[in-house]
Enzyme design. Sequence first.
Site, PDB file in Angstrom:
ATOM      1  N   ARG A  56      -2.662   1.207  -8.108  1.00 17.69           N
ATOM      2  CA  ARG A  56      -3.552   1.538  -6.993  1.00 17.69           C
ATOM      3  C   ARG A  56      -5.013   1.342  -7.412  1.00 17.69           C
ATOM      4  NH1 ARG A  56       0.310   5.771  -7.459  1.00 17.69           N
ATOM      5  NH2 ARG A  56       1.692   5.986  -5.643  1.00 17.69           N
ATOM      6  N   LYS A  93      -0.887   9.562  -8.728  1.00 21.59           N
ATOM      7  CA  LYS A  93      -1.166  10.731  -7.902  1.00 21.59           C
ATOM      8  C   LYS A  93      -0.742  11.997  -8.621  1.00 21.59           C
ATOM      9  CE  LYS A  93      -0.895   8.411  -3.410  1.00 21.59           C
ATOM     10  NZ  LYS A  93      -0.231   8.357  -2.097  1.00 21.59           N
ATOM     11  N   HIS A 122      -4.840  -2.710  -2.027  1.00 25.69           N
ATOM     12  CA  HIS A 122      -3.502  -2.227  -1.699  1.00 25.69           C
ATOM     13  C   HIS A 122      -2.597  -3.369  -1.243  1.00 25.69           C
ATOM     14  CE1 HIS A 122      -1.629   1.675  -1.866  1.00 25.69           C
ATOM     15  NE2 HIS A 122      -0.876   1.374  -0.822  1.00 25.69           N
ATOM     16  N   ARG A 163      -0.959  -4.617  -4.212  1.00 26.09           N
ATOM     17  CA  ARG A 163       0.129  -3.715  -4.609  1.00 26.09           C
ATOM     18  C   ARG A 163       1.384  -4.048  -3.786  1.00 26.09           C
ATOM     19  NH1 ARG A 163       1.345   1.427  -6.819  1.00 26.09           N
ATOM     20  NH2 ARG A 163       2.375   2.897  -5.412  1.00 26.09           N
ATOM     21  N   HIS A 171       6.246   5.771  -7.165  1.00 22.23           N
ATOM     22  CA  HIS A 171       6.616   6.491  -5.952  1.00 22.23           C
ATOM     23  C   HIS A 171       7.415   7.735  -6.304  1.00 22.23           C
ATOM     24  CE1 HIS A 171       6.241   2.759  -3.122  1.00 22.23           C
ATOM     25  NE2 HIS A 171       5.098   3.395  -3.272  1.00 22.23           N
ATOM     26  N   TYR A 222       9.681  -2.016   1.568  1.00 21.58           N
ATOM     27  CA  TYR A 222       9.554  -3.400   1.110  1.00 21.58           C
ATOM     28  C   TYR A 222      10.808  -4.216   1.387  1.00 21.58           C
ATOM     29  CZ  TYR A 222       5.381  -1.673  -1.142  1.00 21.58           C
ATOM     30  OH  TYR A 222       4.154  -1.118  -1.360  1.00 21.58           O
TER      31      TYR A 222
END
Length: 290
Positions: A145, A169, A236, A239, A262, A271
Amino acid sequence: MITAFLEFLKFEKRSSVHTVKSYETDLDQFQKYLLFQYDIKAPESATSPMLRSWVVSLMEEGLNPSSINRKIASLRAYYGFLRRKKHISDDPTKILSALKTRKKLPAFVEEKAMEMLFEADTFTDDFAGIRDRVILELLYGSGIRLAELIGLEEKDLDLAGRTIRVFGKRAKERIVPISTTLIVLLRKYLEQRAPLEGVDALIITDSGKEAYPVLIQRTVKRYLSAVTTLSQKSPHVLRHTYATHLLNRGADLNAIKELLGHANLAATQIYTHNSIEKLKKTHQQAHPKA
């Protein structure tokens, strides 16, 4: 209490700066609405009908459902925090329902376009050109990211082991493999970067300061504009491109999930829709009865 909530997000949940800012913006808008519409200064005094009224007003303004749903999520998180801290006894958000949205497939750049970008004599051989290429190669070659790229430091590189350490994150750490080509490029970049050292960040400006989001965004947009007509030309998108290309070449979905950082497989499964669309297109072009 909004300040206390934002500090909770920042220091306890370790949410990203972008996430905290989004919550702050949403709650500030809601607080202003309460003051204007109901003369209420404290959001903890708001009732369920007041919350619903705000959502309706956002719909009437023509705000798209995805943005409204984000604001509803902000309210739920805030009032959940208030309940846990026993500042309120009842959750006024329980009557709110998320609005229906069209499922939007992630935009990605075709493989041939990415090959053109890196094969062409696009990047200059000075520090700025090498740095720009590192930015593009890292984003596309590791799927990290924007915030993760800015947070990278030289100590996070394991060039011998061909990996980088990424803090995602909530400061969740993961190890991501990188290509030999990128390692060669990084060595060249580090040689050029040495005289400008003064900050810990890996990606720095021409003057040796830590790179900032707008610099990365402008860099990506400028180079992608030369090879794609996509309306979105953001970090992004690279990504999404990384994940889609891996999947198209047979990568396991669980492996992609780990590479992207994730929390669950559901976030990665979007995806597969891109790949299905590609299969449909191939079938339509190649099958006699398509």
